[in-house]
Scaffold this motif. Structure first.
Motif, PDB file in Angstrom:
ATOM      1  N   GLU A 382       0.944  -1.120  -0.024  1.00 22.98           N
ATOM      2  CA  GLU A 382       0.063  -0.085   0.068  1.00 22.98           C
ATOM      3  C   GLU A 382       0.962   1.089  -0.104  1.00 22.98           C
ATOM      4  OE1 GLU A 382      -4.254   0.770   2.265  1.00 22.98           O
ATOM      5  OE2 GLU A 382      -2.504   0.431   3.332  1.00 22.98           O
ATOM      6  N   LEU A 383       0.639   1.961  -0.852  1.00 26.94           N
ATOM      7  CA  LEU A 383       1.452   3.412  -0.901  1.00 26.94           C
ATOM      8  C   LEU A 383       0.678   4.712  -0.939  1.00 26.94           C
ATOM      9  CD1 LEU A 383       4.462   4.257  -1.486  1.00 26.94           C
ATOM     10  CD2 LEU A 383       4.174   3.864  -4.009  1.00 26.94           C
ATOM     11  N   PRO A 384       0.529   5.131   0.005  1.00 22.74           N
ATOM     12  CA  PRO A 384      -0.342   6.373   0.136  1.00 22.74           C
ATOM     13  C   PRO A 384       0.746   7.735   0.012  1.00 22.74           C
ATOM     14  CG  PRO A 384      -0.491   5.348   2.263  1.00 22.74           C
ATOM     15  CD  PRO A 384       0.565   4.683   1.461  1.00 22.74           C
ATOM     16  N   VAL A 385       0.601   8.618  -1.295  1.00 21.70           N
ATOM     17  CA  VAL A 385       1.518   9.507  -1.225  1.00 21.70           C
ATOM     18  C   VAL A 385       0.816  10.905  -1.172  1.00 21.70           C
ATOM     19  CG1 VAL A 385       2.922  10.530  -3.203  1.00 21.70           C
ATOM     20  CG2 VAL A 385       2.476   8.010  -3.207  1.00 21.70           C
ATOM     21  N   SER A 386       1.523  11.432   0.119  1.00 22.68           N
ATOM     22  CA  SER A 386       0.848  12.922   0.386  1.00 22.68           C
ATOM     23  C   SER A 386       1.734  13.918  -0.417  1.00 22.68           C
ATOM     24  CB  SER A 386       0.935  13.406   1.695  1.00 22.68           C
ATOM     25  OG  SER A 386       2.275  13.350   2.121  1.00 22.68           O
ATOM     26  N   ALA A 387       1.030  14.981  -0.890  1.00 28.01           N
ATOM     27  CA  ALA A 387       1.457  15.976  -1.584  1.00 28.01           C
ATOM     28  C   ALA A 387       2.368  16.822  -0.613  1.00 28.01           C
ATOM     29  CB  ALA A 387       0.298  16.922  -2.024  1.00 28.01           C
ATOM     30  N   HIS A 388       2.292  16.969   0.507  1.00 24.68           N
ATOM     31  CA  HIS A 388       3.200  17.919   1.451  1.00 24.68           C
ATOM     32  C   HIS A 388       4.610  17.357   1.804  1.00 24.68           C
ATOM     33  CE1 HIS A 388       1.449  15.739   4.993  1.00 24.68           C
ATOM     34  NE2 HIS A 388       2.421  16.008   5.476  1.00 24.68           N
ATOM     35  N   GLU A 389       4.242  15.974   1.637  1.00 24.58           N
ATOM     36  CA  GLU A 389       5.481  14.969   1.940  1.00 24.58           C
ATOM     37  C   GLU A 389       6.613  14.845   0.565  1.00 24.58           C
ATOM     38  OE1 GLU A 389       4.215  12.511   5.660  1.00 24.58           O
ATOM     39  OE2 GLU A 389       3.871  11.644   3.834  1.00 24.58           O
ATOM     40  N   SER A 390       5.752  14.512  -0.311  1.00 23.59           N
ATOM     41  CA  SER A 390       6.513  14.130  -1.749  1.00 23.59           C
ATOM     42  C   SER A 390       6.802  15.362  -2.447  1.00 23.59           C
ATOM     43  CB  SER A 390       5.485  13.185  -2.489  1.00 23.59           C
ATOM     44  OG  SER A 390       4.350  13.848  -2.999  1.00 23.59           O
ATOM     45  N   GLY A 391       6.038  16.552  -2.465  1.00 22.77           N
ATOM     46  CA  GLY A 391       6.475  17.538  -3.051  1.00 22.77           C
ATOM     47  C   GLY A 391       5.720  17.389  -4.586  1.00 22.77           C
ATOM     48  N   PHE A 392       5.057  16.106  -4.776  1.00 21.87           N
ATOM     49  CA  PHE A 392       4.386  15.896  -6.082  1.00 21.87           C
ATOM     50  C   PHE A 392       2.777  15.718  -5.925  1.00 21.87           C
ATOM     51  CE2 PHE A 392       8.810  14.434  -6.532  1.00 21.87           C
ATOM     52  CZ  PHE A 392       9.224  15.299  -7.735  1.00 21.87           C
ATOM     53  N   ASP A 393       2.086  15.080  -6.854  1.00 22.92           N
ATOM     54  CA  ASP A 393       0.596  15.023  -6.624  1.00 22.92           C
ATOM     55  C   ASP A 393       0.368  13.830  -5.211  1.00 22.92           C
ATOM     56  OD1 ASP A 393       0.236  16.693  -8.866  1.00 22.92           O
ATOM     57  OD2 ASP A 393      -0.305  15.004 -10.078  1.00 22.92           O
ATOM     58  N   GLY A 394      -0.609  14.266  -4.742  1.00 24.21           N
ATOM     59  CA  GLY A 394      -1.400  13.309  -3.944  1.00 24.21           C
ATOM     60  C   GLY A 394      -2.007  12.073  -4.496  1.00 24.21           C
ATOM     61  N   PHE A 395      -1.818  10.709  -4.130  1.00 26.57           N
ATOM     62  CA  PHE A 395      -1.897   9.794  -4.716  1.00 26.57           C
ATOM     63  C   PHE A 395      -2.136   8.642  -3.766  1.00 26.57           C
ATOM     64  CE2 PHE A 395      -1.499  10.093  -9.262  1.00 26.57           C
ATOM     65  CZ  PHE A 395      -2.091   9.262  -9.978  1.00 26.57           C
ATOM     66  N   TYR A 396      -2.765   7.580  -4.123  1.00 30.56           N
ATOM     67  CA  TYR A 396      -2.812   6.413  -3.413  1.00 30.56           C
ATOM     68  C   TYR A 396      -2.784   4.904  -4.566  1.00 30.56           C
ATOM     69  CZ  TYR A 396      -4.918   2.350  -0.906  1.00 30.56           C
ATOM     70  OH  TYR A 396      -4.994   1.252  -0.259  1.00 30.56           O
ATOM     71  N   ILE A 397      -1.865   4.112  -4.019  1.00 25.24           N
ATOM     72  CA  ILE A 397      -1.667   2.808  -4.838  1.00 25.24           C
ATOM     73  C   ILE A 397      -1.827   1.674  -3.876  1.00 25.24           C
ATOM     74  CG2 ILE A 397      -0.184   2.093  -6.803  1.00 25.24           C
ATOM     75  CD1 ILE A 397       1.244   4.831  -6.719  1.00 25.24           C
ATOM     76  N   ALA A 398      -2.357   0.661  -4.408  1.00 30.29           N
ATOM     77  CA  ALA A 398      -2.502  -0.618  -3.481  1.00 30.29           C
ATOM     78  C   ALA A 398      -2.347  -1.640  -4.446  1.00 30.29           C
ATOM     79  CB  ALA A 398      -3.981  -0.614  -2.932  1.00 30.29           C
ATOM     80  N   LEU A 399      -1.377  -2.573  -4.061  1.00 31.86           N
ATOM     81  CA  LEU A 399      -1.171  -3.829  -5.018  1.00 31.86           C
ATOM     82  C   LEU A 399      -1.886  -5.033  -4.190  1.00 31.86           C
ATOM     83  CD1 LEU A 399       0.382  -5.454  -7.182  1.00 31.86           C
ATOM     84  CD2 LEU A 399       2.188  -5.840  -5.717  1.00 31.86           C
ATOM     85  N   LEU A 400      -2.519  -5.524  -4.942  1.00 31.56           N
ATOM     86  CA  LEU A 400      -3.495  -6.805  -4.370  1.00 31.56           C
ATOM     87  C   LEU A 400      -3.038  -8.339  -5.369  1.00 31.56           C
ATOM     88  CD1 LEU A 400      -7.153  -5.117  -4.211  1.00 31.56           C
ATOM     89  CD2 LEU A 400      -5.289  -5.292  -2.406  1.00 31.56           C
ATOM     90  N   GLY A 401      -2.845  -9.338  -4.438  1.00 37.12           N
ATOM     91  CA  GLY A 401      -2.608 -10.561  -5.081  1.00 37.12           C
ATOM     92  C   GLY A 401      -3.700 -11.380  -5.120  1.00 37.12           C
ATOM     93  N   LYS A 402      -3.760 -12.283  -6.173  1.00 37.38           N
ATOM     94  CA  LYS A 402      -4.903 -13.235  -6.060  1.00 37.38           C
ATOM     95  C   LYS A 402      -4.111 -14.527  -5.837  1.00 37.38           C
ATOM     96  CE  LYS A 402      -8.633 -15.161  -8.774  1.00 37.38           C
ATOM     97  NZ  LYS A 402      -9.409 -14.873 -10.347  1.00 37.38           N
ATOM     98  N   GLN A 403      -4.645 -15.340  -5.112  1.00 30.75           N
ATOM     99  CA  GLN A 403      -4.179 -16.630  -4.803  1.00 30.75           C
ATOM    100  C   GLN A 403      -3.971 -17.831  -6.011  1.00 30.75           C
ATOM    101  OE1 GLN A 403      -6.364 -18.577  -1.540  1.00 30.75           O
ATOM    102  NE2 GLN A 403      -5.589 -17.140  -0.154  1.00 30.75           N
ATOM    103  N   GLY A 404      -3.049 -18.154  -6.209  1.00 31.61           N
ATOM    104  CA  GLY A 404      -2.711 -19.118  -7.347  1.00 31.61           C
ATOM    105  C   GLY A 404      -3.534 -20.642  -7.055  1.00 31.61           C
TER     106      GLY A 404
END
Length: 404
Positions: A382-404
């Motif tokens: 999980e990667l929450p990106v805040s604008a004030h910490e990164s200096g870039f756009d605020g974003f949210y990215i989550a990686l989900l895996g499906k069981q094999g």
């Protein structure tokens, strides 16, 4: 700074279109900059940057000028005078600015600094929502960062070139750039400029893409030979990045409900030399059903409030309405439910938004994992990106895996 009348009139015209006619700021500015071919880069910069600054602080300037929407021409002129006084620009000796109360403007500015919604220039309902969702302290830091002018970040197209070659080529045309630590494909312009006229852009060597957005493709882990689905491709910024990461090998299916955006994607793909992209409009739920269990990787770059990208789209905060929040949250969850079924066993899915609200981000992922469709999935990163910490756009990215 000496102000030229035709440039100031262009600013007033642009603000009228944006504030009163609902025109998107980028479209209004783009149209205005074509008005006079004699305008140089400094003239165009004045028009664009002044309009964006006044859109960014619309509420503050209106409060100080004591005007309210819908804005008459005289109201826009008073708001412009407020902007000029606060920025330290001498007002021209024009009748529109006769008897401008400079001391009163500065006094009202100081008096309003204690009210965050006015100081940072957002609607009251949005200020309440952000404070309740993020906490008052973090929301205040984010608002301040999101009111700063966005830097211009390029993403180098590794299908055709390298960052070093792009830097050298742009430098030869007068555009100086710097590498961005932690973002291997990113270059940042030292000064804002129209890089679209550069030979490097015409040759497909780079795209404009904020650094936060460049984190999405690598997290998905798309590899050459895979079948990848970009379920909300739009005009294709992330699709093009994925094609480069896949080295043009395998199949990248770019889907969207808007066919006009997919047509734009095709043009960009040709310029970029991305040949493994196939576009497909989403016509109904059957479009997804036909692809069930077929993908190694799925990207959901979900529609959202866009609160993380207010630096580049400042008019969005005036177009956003409270009733849109539950609507877009429902759409996001439906996309997670539908697109999760596209994955093969062992496949991975990235859910991303350019929002900073937990109800669009962490809470959506948690809700999905608790649902029937989410059984067999796990949150891998999980990667929450805040604008004030990164200096870039605020974003949210989550990686989900499906069981094999």
């Amino acid at each position: 700074m000496r102000m030229h009348r035709n440039l100031v009139i262009a600013v007033w015209d642009g603000l009228d279109q944006i504030f009163n006619e609902g025109t998107y700021a980028d479209k209004a500015v783009e149209q205005l900059l074509r008005r006079d071919k004699r305008w140089g880069s400094r003239d165009r910069g004045f028009i664009a940057e002044t309009i964006y600054e006044m859109v960014r602080y619309r509420r503050l300037y209106a409060e100080i000028a004591e005007v309210a929407a819908p804005f008459k021409r005289q109201d826009l002129q008073r708001m412009f005078a407020v902007w000029a006084v606060l920025r330290g620009h001498p007002l021209p000796d024009w009748k529109e600015f006769n008897q401008t109360p400079e001391r009163r403007i500065k006094g009202r500015f100081d008096a309003l600094q204690g009210t965050r919604a006015i100081r940072e220039s957002v609607p009251d309902w949005l200020d309440t929502l952000g404070s309740e969702s993020l906490g008052s302290e973090k929301w205040e830091l984010e608002l301040k960062a999101l009111n700063e002018q966005a830097e211009v970040v390029l993403r180098v197209n590794r299908l055709k070139t390298t960052p070093g070659q792009v830097r050298e080529s742009l430098s030869g045309e007068g555009f100086e750039t710097d590498a961005v630590p932690g973002y291997p494909d990113a270059l940042k312009l030292r000064e804002r400029a129209n890089v679209f006229r550069s030979q490097a852009f015409q040759s497909g060597w780079f795209e404009i893409q904020d650094a936060s957005s460049q984190l999405v493709g690598p997290l998905l882990g798309a590899e050459p030979g895979m079948r990848v689905i970009d379920a909300c491709a739009g005009a294709g910024g992330k699709s093009l990045h994925l094609a480069a990461l896949m080295q043009n090998k395998g199949q990248l299916l770019a889907m969207d409900i808007h066919s006009n955006k997919l047509r734009e994607l095709k043009k960009r793909a040709r310029r970029a030399g991305a040949f493994n992209i196939e576009t497909r409009p989403i016509e109904s739920s059957k479009t997804f059903k036909r692809l069930a269990g077929s993908a190694d990787r799925v990207l959901i770059d979900a529609p959202c409030t866009g609160l993380g990208v207010l630096r580049r789209n400042p008019d969005a905060k005036w177009k956003l309405r409270p009733e849109f929040i539950p609507e877009v949250v429902a759409t996001q969850q439906q996309l997670l439910q539908d697109c999760s079924r596209l994955l093969k066993p062992g496949g991975k899915l990235v859910y991303a938004t350019c929002s900073i609200l937990p109800q669009e981000n962490q809470q959506q992922v948690a809700r999905f994992l608790e649902s029937e469709a989410g059984q067999g999935f796990g949150l891998e990163k999980e990667l929450p990106v805040s604008a004030h910490e990164s200096g870039f756009d605020g974003f949210y990215i989550a990686l989900l895996g499906k069981q094999g």
